[in-house]
Design an enzyme around this catalytic site. Structure first.
Site, PDB file in Angstrom:
ATOM      1  N   LEU A 271      92.812   4.392  23.422  1.00 16.37           N
ATOM      2  CA  LEU A 271      93.519   5.673  23.474  1.00 16.37           C
ATOM      3  C   LEU A 271      95.016   5.436  23.441  1.00 16.37           C
ATOM      4  O   LEU A 271      95.521   4.461  24.001  1.00 16.37           O
ATOM      5  CB  LEU A 271      93.142   6.428  24.748  1.00 16.37           C
ATOM      6  CG  LEU A 271      91.651   6.692  24.955  1.00 16.37           C
ATOM      7  CD1 LEU A 271      91.458   7.658  26.115  1.00 16.37           C
ATOM      8  CD2 LEU A 271      90.990   7.218  23.693  1.00 16.37           C
TER       9      LEU A 271
ATOM     10  N   ASN B  26      88.986  -2.198  29.750  1.00 14.62           N
ATOM     11  CA  ASN B  26      89.972  -2.793  30.666  1.00 14.62           C
ATOM     12  C   ASN B  26      90.747  -1.752  31.475  1.00 14.62           C
ATOM     13  O   ASN B  26      91.803  -2.053  32.030  1.00 14.62           O
ATOM     14  CB  ASN B  26      90.950  -3.648  29.855  1.00 14.62           C
ATOM     15  CG  ASN B  26      91.696  -2.836  28.801  1.00 14.62           C
ATOM     16  OD1 ASN B  26      91.127  -1.925  28.220  1.00 14.62           O
ATOM     17  ND2 ASN B  26      92.944  -3.152  28.561  1.00 14.62           N
TER      18      ASN B  26
HETATM   19  N1  CO8 Z   1      98.828   3.187  23.146  1.00 17.11           N
HETATM   20  C1  CO8 Z   1     100.112   3.315  22.738  1.00 17.11           C
HETATM   21  N2  CO8 Z   1     100.824   2.307  22.200  1.00 17.11           N
HETATM   22  C2  CO8 Z   1     100.227   1.116  22.078  1.00 17.11           C
HETATM   23  C3  CO8 Z   1      98.897   0.901  22.488  1.00 17.11           C
HETATM   24  C4  CO8 Z   1      98.182   2.019  23.053  1.00 17.11           C
HETATM   25  N3  CO8 Z   1      96.900   1.910  23.462  1.00 17.11           N
HETATM   26  N4  CO8 Z   1      98.570  -0.381  22.246  1.00 17.11           N
HETATM   27  C5  CO8 Z   1      99.655  -0.955  21.698  1.00 17.11           C
HETATM   28  N5  CO8 Z   1     100.660  -0.059  21.588  1.00 17.11           N
HETATM   29  C6  CO8 Z   1     101.996  -0.290  21.007  1.00 17.11           C
HETATM   30  C7  CO8 Z   1     102.742  -1.430  21.666  1.00 17.11           C
HETATM   31  O1  CO8 Z   1     103.412  -0.991  22.823  1.00 17.11           O
HETATM   32  C8  CO8 Z   1     103.687  -1.844  20.579  1.00 17.11           C
HETATM   33  O2  CO8 Z   1     104.722  -0.879  20.542  1.00 17.11           O
HETATM   34  P1  CO8 Z   1     106.222  -1.268  20.086  1.00 17.11           P
HETATM   35  O3  CO8 Z   1     106.092  -1.817  18.697  1.00 17.11           O
HETATM   36  O4  CO8 Z   1     106.964   0.000  20.170  1.00 17.11           O
HETATM   37  O5  CO8 Z   1     106.681  -2.296  21.079  1.00 17.11           O
HETATM   38  C9  CO8 Z   1     102.853  -1.658  19.314  1.00 17.11           C
HETATM   39  O6  CO8 Z   1     101.836  -0.728  19.664  1.00 17.11           O
HETATM   40  C10 CO8 Z   1     102.212  -2.941  18.826  1.00 17.11           C
HETATM   41  O7  CO8 Z   1     101.499  -3.539  19.887  1.00 17.11           O
HETATM   42  P2  CO8 Z   1     101.544  -5.105  20.179  1.00 17.11           P
HETATM   43  O8  CO8 Z   1     102.877  -5.662  19.844  1.00 17.11           O
HETATM   44  O9  CO8 Z   1     101.054  -5.315  21.560  1.00 17.11           O
HETATM   45  O10 CO8 Z   1     100.468  -5.621  19.095  1.00 17.11           O
HETATM   46  P3  CO8 Z   1      99.591  -6.958  19.141  1.00 17.11           P
HETATM   47  O11 CO8 Z   1      99.012  -7.095  17.779  1.00 17.11           O
HETATM   48  O12 CO8 Z   1     100.361  -8.097  19.734  1.00 17.11           O
HETATM   49  O13 CO8 Z   1      98.401  -6.637  20.193  1.00 17.11           O
HETATM   50  C11 CO8 Z   1      96.711  -5.230  21.176  1.00 17.11           C
HETATM   51  C12 CO8 Z   1      97.462  -5.646  19.900  1.00 17.11           C
HETATM   52  C13 CO8 Z   1      95.843  -6.390  21.643  1.00 17.11           C
HETATM   53  C14 CO8 Z   1      95.837  -4.043  20.847  1.00 17.11           C
HETATM   54  C15 CO8 Z   1      97.729  -4.893  22.275  1.00 17.11           C
HETATM   55  O14 CO8 Z   1      98.669  -3.978  21.730  1.00 17.11           O
HETATM   56  C16 CO8 Z   1      97.163  -4.277  23.516  1.00 17.11           C
HETATM   57  O15 CO8 Z   1      96.566  -4.956  24.328  1.00 17.11           O
HETATM   58  N6  CO8 Z   1      97.367  -2.952  23.683  1.00 17.11           N
HETATM   59  C17 CO8 Z   1      96.972  -2.226  24.854  1.00 17.11           C
HETATM   60  C18 CO8 Z   1      95.527  -1.883  24.751  1.00 17.11           C
HETATM   61  C19 CO8 Z   1      95.067  -1.122  25.956  1.00 17.11           C
HETATM   62  O16 CO8 Z   1      95.107  -1.581  27.079  1.00 17.11           O
HETATM   63  N7  CO8 Z   1      94.606   0.098  25.720  1.00 17.11           N
HETATM   64  C20 CO8 Z   1      94.098   0.927  26.757  1.00 17.11           C
HETATM   65  C21 CO8 Z   1      94.347   2.359  26.448  1.00 17.11           C
HETATM   66  S1  CO8 Z   1      93.543   3.400  27.660  1.00 17.11           S
HETATM   67  C22 CO8 Z   1      92.041   3.828  26.993  1.00 17.11           C
HETATM   68  O17 CO8 Z   1      91.762   3.581  25.861  1.00 17.11           O
HETATM   69  C23 CO8 Z   1      91.016   4.565  27.829  1.00 17.11           C
HETATM   70  C24 CO8 Z   1      91.619   5.412  28.846  1.00 17.11           C
HETATM   71  C25 CO8 Z   1      90.645   6.225  29.608  1.00 17.11           C
HETATM   72  C26 CO8 Z   1      91.395   7.197  30.490  1.00 17.11           C
HETATM   73  C27 CO8 Z   1      90.679   7.528  31.723  1.00 17.11           C
HETATM   74  C28 CO8 Z   1      91.582   8.226  32.714  1.00 17.11           C
HETATM   75  C29 CO8 Z   1      90.807   9.082  33.665  1.00 17.11           C
END
Ligand code: CO8
Length: 260
Positions: free
Chosen positions: A66, A135
Protein backbone atom coordinates in the site's frame (compact mmCIF):
# COMPACT_ATOMS: atom_id res chain seq x y z
CA UNK A 1 -6.58 0.55 -19.72
CA UNK A 2 -4.44 3.17 -18.01
CA UNK A 3 -0.76 3.79 -18.55
CA UNK A 4 0.03 2.22 -15.21
CA UNK A 5 -1.75 -1.05 -15.94
CA UNK A 6 -0.88 -2.70 -19.23
CA UNK A 7 -2.98 -5.70 -20.18
CA UNK A 8 -2.01 -8.12 -22.95
CA UNK A 9 -4.83 -10.47 -23.83
CA UNK A 10 -4.15 -13.51 -25.99
CA UNK A 11 -7.42 -14.47 -27.71
CA UNK A 12 -6.06 -17.84 -28.81
CA UNK A 13 -5.30 -19.04 -25.25
CA UNK A 14 -7.86 -17.00 -23.31
CA UNK A 15 -5.09 -15.76 -21.01
CA UNK A 16 -4.36 -12.14 -20.11
CA UNK A 17 -1.18 -10.76 -18.59
CA UNK A 18 -1.51 -7.71 -16.38
CA UNK A 19 1.72 -5.73 -16.12
CA UNK A 20 1.86 -3.34 -13.19
CA UNK A 21 3.90 -0.34 -14.23
CA UNK A 22 3.50 2.37 -11.63
CA UNK A 23 7.02 3.75 -11.03
CA UNK A 24 9.09 3.48 -9.06
CA UNK A 25 7.84 0.50 -7.01
CA UNK A 26 4.16 -0.22 -7.89
CA UNK A 27 3.01 1.06 -4.53
CA UNK A 28 -0.77 0.67 -4.36
CA UNK A 29 -2.03 4.24 -4.30
CA UNK A 30 -5.72 5.16 -4.52
CA UNK A 31 -5.29 6.00 -8.19
CA UNK A 32 -3.34 2.86 -9.04
CA UNK A 33 -5.72 0.60 -7.11
CA UNK A 34 -8.62 2.11 -9.04
CA UNK A 35 -6.88 1.45 -12.37
CA UNK A 36 -6.05 -2.12 -11.38
CA UNK A 37 -9.68 -2.75 -10.36
CA UNK A 38 -11.07 -1.33 -13.60
CA UNK A 39 -8.70 -3.52 -15.63
CA UNK A 40 -9.65 -6.61 -13.62
CA UNK A 41 -13.36 -5.89 -13.94
CA UNK A 42 -13.09 -5.64 -17.72
CA UNK A 43 -11.33 -8.99 -17.93
CA UNK A 44 -13.80 -10.59 -15.53
CA UNK A 45 -16.70 -9.52 -17.75
CA UNK A 46 -15.04 -10.89 -20.89
CA UNK A 47 -16.13 -14.52 -20.91
CA UNK A 48 -13.37 -15.42 -23.38
CA UNK A 49 -10.78 -14.52 -20.73
CA UNK A 50 -10.21 -17.57 -18.50
CA UNK A 51 -6.83 -16.90 -16.96
CA UNK A 52 -4.88 -13.93 -15.64
CA UNK A 53 -1.17 -13.59 -14.90
CA UNK A 54 -0.23 -10.62 -12.71
CA UNK A 55 3.32 -9.35 -12.91
CA UNK A 56 5.46 -6.22 -12.58
CA UNK A 57 7.18 -4.12 -15.20
CA UNK A 58 9.29 -2.43 -12.54
CA UNK A 59 12.77 -3.83 -11.96
CA UNK A 60 13.34 -5.68 -8.66
CA UNK A 61 9.88 -5.02 -7.20
CA UNK A 62 6.56 -6.82 -7.68
CA UNK A 63 4.72 -4.29 -5.50
CA UNK A 64 5.89 -2.26 -2.48
CA UNK A 65 2.44 -2.70 -0.93
CA UNK A 66 0.00 0.00 0.00
CA UNK A 67 1.17 3.50 -0.75
CA UNK A 68 2.16 4.87 2.63
CA UNK A 69 1.62 8.41 1.38
CA UNK A 70 -2.11 7.63 1.07
CA UNK A 71 -2.17 6.90 4.81
CA UNK A 72 0.20 9.59 6.06
CA UNK A 73 -0.96 13.14 6.78
CA UNK A 74 -4.25 12.60 4.98
CA UNK A 75 -7.80 13.54 6.01
CA UNK A 76 -10.11 10.87 7.48
CA UNK A 77 -12.21 11.20 4.29
CA UNK A 78 -9.21 10.43 2.12
CA UNK A 79 -8.21 7.49 4.32
CA UNK A 80 -11.73 6.09 4.03
CA UNK A 81 -11.73 6.36 0.22
CA UNK A 82 -8.32 4.74 0.11
CA UNK A 83 -9.36 1.87 2.34
CA UNK A 84 -12.49 1.17 0.27
CA UNK A 85 -10.22 0.85 -2.76
CA UNK A 86 -7.95 -1.60 -0.92
CA UNK A 87 -10.99 -3.68 0.07
CA UNK A 88 -12.27 -3.57 -3.51
CA UNK A 89 -8.97 -4.84 -4.91
CA UNK A 90 -8.90 -7.73 -2.45
CA UNK A 91 -12.54 -8.67 -3.01
CA UNK A 92 -12.14 -8.62 -6.80
CA UNK A 93 -8.93 -10.66 -6.87
CA UNK A 94 -9.75 -13.12 -4.12
CA UNK A 95 -13.19 -13.74 -5.60
CA UNK A 96 -12.14 -13.82 -9.24
CA UNK A 97 -13.68 -16.52 -11.44
CA UNK A 98 -10.53 -16.50 -13.53
CA UNK A 99 -7.48 -18.62 -12.90
CA UNK A 100 -5.05 -16.14 -11.37
CA UNK A 101 -1.29 -16.64 -11.23
CA UNK A 102 1.11 -14.20 -9.61
CA UNK A 103 4.44 -13.95 -11.43
CA UNK A 104 6.34 -12.43 -8.53
CA UNK A 105 9.40 -11.02 -10.23
CA UNK A 106 10.66 -8.90 -7.33
CA UNK A 107 10.11 -7.94 -3.71
CA UNK A 108 6.57 -8.12 -2.45
CA UNK A 109 6.09 -6.69 1.05
CA UNK A 110 2.77 -6.13 2.86
CA UNK A 111 0.02 -5.21 0.37
CA UNK A 112 2.19 -6.65 -2.41
CA UNK A 113 2.28 -9.98 -0.60
CA UNK A 114 -1.49 -9.73 -0.06
CA UNK A 115 -2.07 -9.19 -3.77
CA UNK A 116 0.02 -12.24 -4.65
CA UNK A 117 -1.79 -14.32 -2.00
CA UNK A 118 -5.15 -13.57 -3.60
CA UNK A 119 -4.00 -15.50 -6.66
CA UNK A 120 -4.45 -19.24 -7.19
CA UNK A 121 -0.71 -19.87 -7.66
CA UNK A 122 2.52 -17.98 -7.00
CA UNK A 123 5.76 -18.25 -8.92
CA UNK A 124 8.66 -16.21 -7.54
CA UNK A 125 12.03 -15.22 -8.93
CA UNK A 126 14.81 -17.16 -7.22
CA UNK A 127 16.80 -14.07 -6.23
CA UNK A 128 17.90 -13.98 -2.58
CA UNK A 129 17.76 -10.19 -2.63
CA UNK A 130 13.98 -10.28 -2.95
CA UNK A 131 11.61 -10.73 -0.06
CA UNK A 132 7.93 -11.35 0.53
CA UNK A 133 5.69 -11.24 3.59
CA UNK A 134 3.31 -9.23 5.73
CA UNK A 135 5.68 -6.84 7.54
CA UNK A 136 2.99 -4.49 8.92
CA UNK A 137 4.09 -4.68 12.55
CA UNK A 138 7.52 -3.39 11.54
CA UNK A 139 5.76 -0.18 10.50
CA UNK A 140 3.92 -0.09 13.82
CA UNK A 141 0.65 -0.94 12.11
CA UNK A 142 -1.54 -4.03 12.24
CA UNK A 143 -2.59 -6.25 9.35
CA UNK A 144 -6.41 -6.27 9.25
CA UNK A 145 -8.33 -9.52 9.83
CA UNK A 146 -8.80 -10.19 6.13
CA UNK A 147 -5.06 -9.86 5.43
CA UNK A 148 -4.59 -12.34 8.29
CA UNK A 149 -7.29 -14.66 6.97
CA UNK A 150 -5.73 -14.68 3.52
CA UNK A 151 -2.39 -15.66 4.96
CA UNK A 152 -3.91 -18.33 7.22
CA UNK A 153 -5.62 -19.77 4.16
CA UNK A 154 -2.27 -19.81 2.36
CA UNK A 155 0.26 -21.02 4.94
CA UNK A 156 -1.74 -22.08 7.99
CA UNK A 157 -2.41 -20.70 11.44
CA UNK A 158 0.86 -21.25 13.30
CA UNK A 159 3.10 -19.89 10.54
CA UNK A 160 0.83 -16.86 10.16
CA UNK A 161 0.74 -16.21 13.90
CA UNK A 162 4.51 -15.97 14.06
CA UNK A 163 4.97 -14.20 10.72
CA UNK A 164 2.45 -11.50 11.57
CA UNK A 165 3.75 -10.75 15.03
CA UNK A 166 7.35 -10.50 13.89
CA UNK A 167 6.45 -8.78 10.61
CA UNK A 168 8.56 -11.38 8.83
CA UNK A 169 9.81 -10.83 5.31
CA UNK A 170 10.91 -14.13 3.79
CA UNK A 171 13.59 -14.83 1.20
CA UNK A 172 12.28 -16.74 -1.82
CA UNK A 173 13.76 -20.01 -0.46
CA UNK A 174 12.08 -19.51 2.93
CA UNK A 175 8.81 -18.48 1.28
CA UNK A 176 8.83 -21.69 -0.75
CA UNK A 177 9.51 -23.74 2.36
CA UNK A 178 6.49 -22.39 4.24
CA UNK A 179 4.28 -22.49 1.14
CA UNK A 180 3.92 -18.74 0.80
CA UNK A 181 4.98 -19.21 -2.81
CA UNK A 182 4.47 -22.38 -4.81
CA UNK A 183 7.50 -22.41 -7.08
CA UNK A 184 10.84 -20.66 -7.58
CA UNK A 185 12.38 -20.18 -10.97
CA UNK A 186 15.20 -18.20 -12.50
CA UNK A 187 14.37 -14.55 -12.78
CA UNK A 188 14.09 -14.60 -16.58
CA UNK A 189 11.76 -17.64 -16.43
CA UNK A 190 9.03 -16.26 -14.17
CA UNK A 191 6.61 -15.18 -16.88
CA UNK A 192 7.13 -18.17 -19.18
CA UNK A 193 6.67 -20.55 -16.24
CA UNK A 194 3.44 -18.76 -15.35
CA UNK A 195 2.17 -19.30 -18.88
CA UNK A 196 3.14 -22.99 -18.79
CA UNK A 197 1.50 -23.46 -15.42
CA UNK A 198 -1.64 -21.79 -16.72
CA UNK A 199 -2.00 -24.52 -19.35
CA UNK A 200 -2.40 -27.10 -16.59
CA UNK A 201 -5.12 -25.08 -14.85
CA UNK A 202 -6.90 -24.37 -18.15
CA UNK A 203 -7.33 -28.11 -18.67
CA UNK A 204 -9.84 -28.24 -15.78
CA UNK A 205 -13.46 -27.43 -16.70
CA UNK A 206 -14.15 -23.85 -15.61
CA UNK A 207 -17.45 -24.50 -13.82
CA UNK A 208 -15.99 -27.21 -11.60
CA UNK A 209 -12.87 -25.22 -10.81
CA UNK A 210 -14.82 -22.01 -10.12
CA UNK A 211 -17.28 -23.69 -7.76
CA UNK A 212 -14.40 -25.31 -5.94
CA UNK A 213 -12.53 -22.02 -5.63
CA UNK A 214 -15.66 -20.33 -4.36
CA UNK A 215 -16.28 -23.12 -1.84
CA UNK A 216 -12.77 -22.59 -0.44
CA UNK A 217 -12.85 -18.79 -0.35
CA UNK A 218 -16.46 -17.72 0.18
CA UNK A 219 -16.50 -17.81 4.00
CA UNK A 220 -13.42 -15.54 4.09
CA UNK A 221 -14.89 -13.18 1.50
CA UNK A 222 -18.28 -13.05 3.25
CA UNK A 223 -16.58 -12.00 6.47
CA UNK A 224 -15.39 -8.78 4.89
CA UNK A 225 -18.42 -8.20 2.67
CA UNK A 226 -20.69 -8.22 5.69
CA UNK A 227 -18.37 -5.92 7.63
CA UNK A 228 -17.05 -3.47 5.07
CA UNK A 229 -18.24 -0.28 6.69
CA UNK A 230 -17.05 -1.23 10.16
CA UNK A 231 -13.70 -2.22 8.67
CA UNK A 232 -13.37 1.19 6.99
CA UNK A 233 -14.25 2.95 10.24
CA UNK A 234 -11.74 0.86 12.18
CA UNK A 235 -9.02 1.62 9.70
CA UNK A 236 -9.67 5.38 9.71
CA UNK A 237 -9.81 5.51 13.48
CA UNK A 238 -6.57 3.57 13.77
CA UNK A 239 -4.53 5.17 11.01
CA UNK A 240 -5.34 8.78 11.98
CA UNK A 241 -4.10 8.32 15.58
CA UNK A 242 -1.14 10.55 16.42
CA UNK A 243 0.97 7.62 17.59
CA UNK A 244 0.34 5.68 14.38
CA UNK A 245 1.03 8.70 12.21
CA UNK A 246 4.29 9.14 14.07
CA UNK A 247 5.28 5.51 13.39
CA UNK A 248 4.53 5.90 9.69
CA UNK A 249 6.56 9.11 9.56
CA UNK A 250 9.52 7.35 11.15
CA UNK A 251 9.23 4.45 8.73
CA UNK A 252 9.19 6.81 5.74
CA UNK A 253 12.30 8.53 7.13
CA UNK A 254 13.98 5.13 7.48
CA UNK A 255 13.18 4.31 3.82
CA UNK A 256 14.82 7.56 2.71
CA UNK A 257 17.87 7.14 4.97
CA UNK A 258 18.40 3.57 3.80
CA UNK A 259 18.54 4.92 0.27
CA UNK A 260 21.18 7.59 1.02
N1 CO8 B 1 4.58 3.67 -0.13
C1 CO8 B 1 5.05 4.88 -0.52
N2 CO8 B 1 6.29 5.07 -1.00
C2 CO8 B 1 7.10 4.01 -1.07
C3 CO8 B 1 6.69 2.73 -0.67
C4 CO8 B 1 5.35 2.58 -0.17
N3 CO8 B 1 4.86 1.38 0.22
N4 CO8 B 1 7.71 1.87 -0.86
C5 CO8 B 1 8.73 2.59 -1.36
N5 CO8 B 1 8.37 3.88 -1.50
C6 CO8 B 1 9.20 4.98 -2.05
C7 CO8 B 1 10.51 5.15 -1.32
O1 CO8 B 1 10.35 5.95 -0.18
C8 CO8 B 1 11.35 5.81 -2.38
O2 CO8 B 1 10.94 7.16 -2.45
P1 CO8 B 1 11.97 8.33 -2.86
O3 CO8 B 1 12.48 7.96 -4.22
O4 CO8 B 1 11.16 9.56 -2.83
O5 CO8 B 1 13.05 8.30 -1.81
C9 CO8 B 1 10.88 5.13 -3.66
O6 CO8 B 1 9.58 4.63 -3.37
C10 CO8 B 1 11.78 3.99 -4.10
O7 CO8 B 1 11.95 3.09 -3.02
P2 CO8 B 1 13.36 2.45 -2.65
O8 CO8 B 1 14.46 3.40 -2.94
O9 CO8 B 1 13.26 1.93 -1.27
O10 CO8 B 1 13.40 1.24 -3.72
P3 CO8 B 1 14.21 -0.13 -3.62
O11 CO8 B 1 14.15 -0.72 -4.99
O12 CO8 B 1 15.54 0.07 -2.96
O13 CO8 B 1 13.35 -1.05 -2.60
C11 CO8 B 1 11.30 -1.94 -1.72
C12 CO8 B 1 12.06 -1.46 -2.96
C13 CO8 B 1 11.93 -3.23 -1.21
C14 CO8 B 1 9.87 -2.21 -2.12
C15 CO8 B 1 11.39 -0.87 -0.62
O14 CO8 B 1 11.01 0.37 -1.20
C16 CO8 B 1 10.52 -1.10 0.58
O15 CO8 B 1 10.83 -1.92 1.42
N6 CO8 B 1 9.42 -0.33 0.68
C17 CO8 B 1 8.53 -0.36 1.81
C18 CO8 B 1 7.60 -1.50 1.67
C19 CO8 B 1 6.65 -1.57 2.83
O16 CO8 B 1 7.02 -1.73 3.98
N7 CO8 B 1 5.37 -1.45 2.53
C20 CO8 B 1 4.35 -1.54 3.52
C21 CO8 B 1 3.19 -0.69 3.14
S1 CO8 B 1 1.84 -0.94 4.29
C22 CO8 B 1 0.83 -2.11 3.58
O17 CO8 B 1 0.99 -2.48 2.46
C23 CO8 B 1 -0.32 -2.70 4.37
C24 CO8 B 1 -0.87 -1.78 5.35
C25 CO8 B 1 -2.07 -2.29 6.06
C26 CO8 B 1 -2.65 -1.18 6.90
C27 CO8 B 1 -3.33 -1.67 8.11
C28 CO8 B 1 -3.61 -0.54 9.07
C29 CO8 B 1 -4.76 -0.85 9.97
Amino acid sequence: TSQKVKVDFDQSTGVAVMHMQSPPVNSLSLEFLTDVCIALEKLEMDKSCRGLVVTSSQPKVFSAGLDILDMYGKSPEHCAEFWKAVQEMWLKFYGSDMITIAAVNGSSPAGGCLLSMTCDYRIMADNPRYSIGLNETKLGIVAPFWFKDTMVNTVGHRTTEMALQLGLLYSPAEALKIGLVDQLVREDQVLTTATETMTKWLAIPDHARQLTKSMMRKPTIDKLTSNREADVNNFVKFITKDSIQKSLGMYLEMLKRRKA
